[in-house]
Design a protein around this motif. Structure first.
Motif, PDB file in Angstrom:
ATOM      1  N   MET A   1      10.747   7.097  20.091  1.00 35.13           N
ATOM      2  CA  MET A   1      10.431   6.176  19.036  1.00 35.13           C
ATOM      3  C   MET A   1       9.811   6.955  17.866  1.00 35.13           C
ATOM      4  SD  MET A   1       8.106   2.724  19.239  1.00 35.13           S
ATOM      5  CE  MET A   1       9.114   2.072  20.554  1.00 35.13           C
ATOM      6  N   VAL A   2      10.317   6.727  16.665  1.00 34.81           N
ATOM      7  CA  VAL A   2       9.855   7.422  15.476  1.00 34.81           C
ATOM      8  C   VAL A   2       8.654   6.683  14.893  1.00 34.81           C
ATOM      9  CG1 VAL A   2      10.490   8.161  13.152  1.00 34.81           C
ATOM     10  CG2 VAL A   2      12.181   8.228  14.973  1.00 34.81           C
ATOM     11  N   GLN A   3       7.633   7.449  14.544  1.00 39.01           N
ATOM     12  CA  GLN A   3       6.451   6.862  13.925  1.00 39.01           C
ATOM     13  C   GLN A   3       6.588   6.866  12.417  1.00 39.01           C
ATOM     14  OE1 GLN A   3       2.937   8.951  15.247  1.00 39.01           O
ATOM     15  NE2 GLN A   3       2.643   7.451  16.861  1.00 39.01           N
ATOM     16  N   LEU A   4       6.152   5.777  11.799  1.00 33.92           N
ATOM     17  CA  LEU A   4       6.074   5.703  10.353  1.00 33.92           C
ATOM     18  C   LEU A   4       4.814   6.450   9.931  1.00 33.92           C
ATOM     19  CD1 LEU A   4       7.327   4.428   7.795  1.00 33.92           C
ATOM     20  CD2 LEU A   4       5.832   2.464   8.171  1.00 33.92           C
ATOM     21  N   LYS A   5       4.940   7.397   9.008  1.00 33.05           N
ATOM     22  CA  LYS A   5       3.805   8.204   8.550  1.00 33.05           C
ATOM     23  C   LYS A   5       3.407   7.719   7.157  1.00 33.05           C
ATOM     24  CE  LYS A   5       2.323  13.011   8.247  1.00 33.05           C
ATOM     25  NZ  LYS A   5       2.746  14.405   8.323  1.00 33.05           N
ATOM     26  N   ILE A   6       2.180   7.158   7.062  1.00 32.49           N
ATOM     27  CA  ILE A   6       1.721   6.511   5.838  1.00 32.49           C
ATOM     28  C   ILE A   6       0.492   7.222   5.291  1.00 32.49           C
ATOM     29  CG2 ILE A   6       0.893   4.339   4.842  1.00 32.49           C
ATOM     30  CD1 ILE A   6       2.219   2.949   7.322  1.00 32.49           C
ATOM     31  N   LEU A   7       0.497   7.491   3.981  1.00 31.66           N
ATOM     32  CA  LEU A   7      -0.647   8.085   3.297  1.00 31.66           C
ATOM     33  C   LEU A   7      -1.238   7.032   2.372  1.00 31.66           C
ATOM     34  CD1 LEU A   7      -2.367  10.620   2.651  1.00 31.66           C
ATOM     35  CD2 LEU A   7      -0.738  11.113   0.814  1.00 31.66           C
ATOM     36  N   VAL A   8      -2.545   6.759   2.525  1.00 25.91           N
ATOM     37  CA  VAL A   8      -3.221   5.776   1.685  1.00 25.91           C
ATOM     38  C   VAL A   8      -4.286   6.487   0.859  1.00 25.91           C
ATOM     39  CG1 VAL A   8      -4.570   3.637   1.630  1.00 25.91           C
ATOM     40  CG2 VAL A   8      -2.873   3.983   3.447  1.00 25.91           C
ATOM     41  N   ALA A   9      -4.179   6.385  -0.473  1.00 24.50           N
ATOM     42  CA  ALA A   9      -5.213   6.922  -1.348  1.00 24.50           C
ATOM     43  C   ALA A   9      -6.414   5.996  -1.224  1.00 24.50           C
ATOM     44  CB  ALA A   9      -4.709   6.973  -2.784  1.00 24.50           C
ATOM     45  N   PHE A  10      -7.551   6.544  -0.764  1.00 25.34           N
ATOM     46  CA  PHE A  10      -8.690   5.693  -0.437  1.00 25.34           C
ATOM     47  C   PHE A  10      -9.983   6.306  -0.954  1.00 25.34           C
ATOM     48  CE2 PHE A  10     -11.936   3.923   2.421  1.00 25.34           C
ATOM     49  CZ  PHE A  10     -11.636   2.571   2.318  1.00 25.34           C
ATOM     50  N   ASP A  11     -10.653   5.567  -1.855  1.00 29.74           N
ATOM     51  CA  ASP A  11     -11.933   6.042  -2.371  1.00 29.74           C
ATOM     52  C   ASP A  11     -13.051   5.038  -2.138  1.00 29.74           C
ATOM     53  OD1 ASP A  11     -11.338   4.046  -4.189  1.00 29.74           O
ATOM     54  OD2 ASP A  11     -11.220   5.367  -5.933  1.00 29.74           O
ATOM     55  N   GLY A  12     -12.767   3.986  -1.385  1.00 33.12           N
ATOM     56  CA  GLY A  12     -13.768   2.972  -1.102  1.00 33.12           C
ATOM     57  C   GLY A  12     -13.861   1.895  -2.160  1.00 33.12           C
ATOM     58  N   ILE A  26      -0.001  -4.807   8.041  1.00 26.51           N
ATOM     59  CA  ILE A  26       1.443  -4.600   8.244  1.00 26.51           C
ATOM     60  C   ILE A  26       1.697  -3.814   9.524  1.00 26.51           C
ATOM     61  CG2 ILE A  26       3.459  -3.357   7.348  1.00 26.51           C
ATOM     62  CD1 ILE A  26       2.465  -4.156   4.510  1.00 26.51           C
ATOM     63  N   VAL A  27       0.959  -2.737   9.719  1.00 31.94           N
ATOM     64  CA  VAL A  27       1.145  -1.897  10.910  1.00 31.94           C
ATOM     65  C   VAL A  27       0.850  -2.702  12.181  1.00 31.94           C
ATOM     66  CG1 VAL A  27       0.167   0.082  12.156  1.00 31.94           C
ATOM     67  CG2 VAL A  27       0.822   0.307   9.756  1.00 31.94           C
ATOM     68  N   LYS A  28      -0.201  -3.485  12.140  1.00 33.22           N
ATOM     69  CA  LYS A  28      -0.547  -4.294  13.317  1.00 33.22           C
ATOM     70  C   LYS A  28       0.541  -5.331  13.596  1.00 33.22           C
ATOM     71  CE  LYS A  28      -4.114  -6.878  15.602  1.00 33.22           C
ATOM     72  NZ  LYS A  28      -5.477  -7.318  15.632  1.00 33.22           N
ATOM     73  N   LYS A  29       1.041  -5.988  12.553  1.00 28.58           N
ATOM     74  CA  LYS A  29       2.088  -7.006  12.730  1.00 28.58           C
ATOM     75  C   LYS A  29       3.404  -6.405  13.206  1.00 28.58           C
ATOM     76  CE  LYS A  29       0.220 -10.468   9.638  1.00 28.58           C
ATOM     77  NZ  LYS A  29       0.294 -11.107   8.333  1.00 28.58           N
ATOM     78  N   LEU A  30       3.723  -5.213  12.736  1.00 33.26           N
ATOM     79  CA  LEU A  30       4.959  -4.558  13.166  1.00 33.26           C
ATOM     80  C   LEU A  30       4.883  -4.157  14.636  1.00 33.26           C
ATOM     81  CD1 LEU A  30       5.816  -2.223  10.154  1.00 33.26           C
ATOM     82  CD2 LEU A  30       7.020  -4.299  10.862  1.00 33.26           C
ATOM     83  N   ASN A  31       3.668  -3.880  15.092  1.00 31.52           N
ATOM     84  CA  ASN A  31       3.434  -3.465  16.477  1.00 31.52           C
ATOM     85  C   ASN A  31       4.289  -2.256  16.859  1.00 31.52           C
ATOM     86  OD1 ASN A  31       2.005  -3.670  18.864  1.00 31.52           O
ATOM     87  ND2 ASN A  31       3.509  -5.031  19.803  1.00 31.52           N
ATOM     88  N   GLU A  32       4.477  -1.376  15.894  1.00 34.04           N
ATOM     89  CA  GLU A  32       5.212  -0.125  16.104  1.00 34.04           C
ATOM     90  C   GLU A  32       4.248   1.032  15.881  1.00 34.04           C
ATOM     91  OE1 GLU A  32       8.393   0.367  17.007  1.00 34.04           O
ATOM     92  OE2 GLU A  32       8.789  -1.775  17.149  1.00 34.04           O
ATOM     93  N   PRO A  33       4.424   2.123  16.602  1.00 32.43           N
ATOM     94  CA  PRO A  33       3.528   3.272  16.388  1.00 32.43           C
ATOM     95  C   PRO A  33       3.620   3.771  14.943  1.00 32.43           C
ATOM     96  CG  PRO A  33       4.946   3.615  18.294  1.00 32.43           C
ATOM     97  CD  PRO A  33       5.430   2.379  17.602  1.00 32.43           C
ATOM     98  N   LYS A 119       3.884  16.464   2.498  1.00 33.75           N
ATOM     99  CA  LYS A 119       3.850  16.893   3.895  1.00 33.75           C
ATOM    100  C   LYS A 119       4.567  15.925   4.829  1.00 33.75           C
ATOM    101  CE  LYS A 119      -0.417  19.456   3.186  1.00 33.75           C
ATOM    102  NZ  LYS A 119      -1.842  19.571   3.528  1.00 33.75           N
ATOM    103  N   GLY A 120       5.595  15.279   4.347  1.00 32.80           N
ATOM    104  CA  GLY A 120       6.450  14.484   5.214  1.00 32.80           C
ATOM    105  C   GLY A 120       6.033  13.041   5.434  1.00 32.80           C
ATOM    106  N   TYR A 121       5.397  12.420   4.465  1.00 32.41           N
ATOM    107  CA  TYR A 121       5.023  11.010   4.592  1.00 32.41           C
ATOM    108  C   TYR A 121       6.215  10.129   4.242  1.00 32.41           C
ATOM    109  CZ  TYR A 121       0.195  12.438   5.128  1.00 32.41           C
ATOM    110  OH  TYR A 121      -0.956  13.004   5.597  1.00 32.41           O
ATOM    111  N   ASP A 122       6.298   8.989   4.916  1.00 32.71           N
ATOM    112  CA  ASP A 122       7.351   8.010   4.633  1.00 32.71           C
ATOM    113  C   ASP A 122       6.952   7.070   3.501  1.00 32.71           C
ATOM    114  OD1 ASP A 122       9.105   8.729   6.901  1.00 32.71           O
ATOM    115  OD2 ASP A 122       7.395   8.036   8.087  1.00 32.71           O
ATOM    116  N   LEU A 123       5.649   6.842   3.365  1.00 32.95           N
ATOM    117  CA  LEU A 123       5.153   5.882   2.383  1.00 32.95           C
ATOM    118  C   LEU A 123       3.796   6.340   1.873  1.00 32.95           C
ATOM    119  CD1 LEU A 123       5.433   3.063   0.998  1.00 32.95           C
ATOM    120  CD2 LEU A 123       4.271   2.097   3.007  1.00 32.95           C
TER     121      LEU A 123
END
Length: 157
Positions: A1-12, A26-33, A119-123
């Motif tokens: 199973m392929v994992q979706l690799k997500i980068l979130v710009a986060f500064d609080g 979204i990740v929780k609802k998809l229930n996919e790694p 570095k190989g992020y999908d989103l």
């Protein structure tokens, strides 16, 4: 199973928190790694970039491991800020039972975010701004990132 690799710009900030919560939902609802990586960019003096990893396993009563930030890598005030942002992000991830990896880098946010995204992020996910720019709804950083990123970008406003 392929994992979706997500980068979130986060500064609080409220918009980065909104973007992060949307991805957690979204990740929780998809229930996919999925791999969620938060990137915090600072202009405070640092010796070297560092990565903080949190092991959060889905399930009840599972302990959470927080790797330490090397004190010598960052000045005290910025260390406190990063620690506060990290703790808030961790609390959100825990509530959703989703693992996260926290990356801290020094430099211009748009440059460091784009460099990490290579570095190989999908989103790549970033908060927008309400101030008018060339692209309505985007702030300067989000505008640069949407124009230059090689991966898909989701701008949350």
């Amino acid at each position: 199973m392929v994992q979706l690799k997500i980068l979130v710009a986060f500064d609080g900030s409220p918009l980065s928190l909104k973007a992060y919560r949307l991805i957690l939902d979204i990740v929780k609802k998809l229930n996919e790694p999925s791999e969620i990586h938060l990137i915090y960019v600072t202009d405070a003096p640092m010796v070297k970039p560092f990565r903080i990893h949190h092991d959060i396993t889905v399930g009840v009563g599972v302990p959470v491991t927080i790797s330490s930030i090397p004190y010598e890598s960052i000045d005290r005030e910025e260390f406190r800020r990063v620690h506060e942002v990290m703790e808030n992000a961790l609390a959100e991830a825990e509530a959703y039972k989703v693992p996260v990896d926290f990356i801290v880098k020094r430099g211009k946010p748009e440059e460091e975010i784009l460099r990490e995204a290579e570095k190989g992020y999908d989103l790549l996910v970033i908060g927008g701004r309400d101030k008018p720019m060339a692209i309505p709804g985007l702030g300067h950083i989000a505008e640069v990132i949407t124009k230059k990123s090689r991966c898909s970008v989701l701008v949350v406003k």
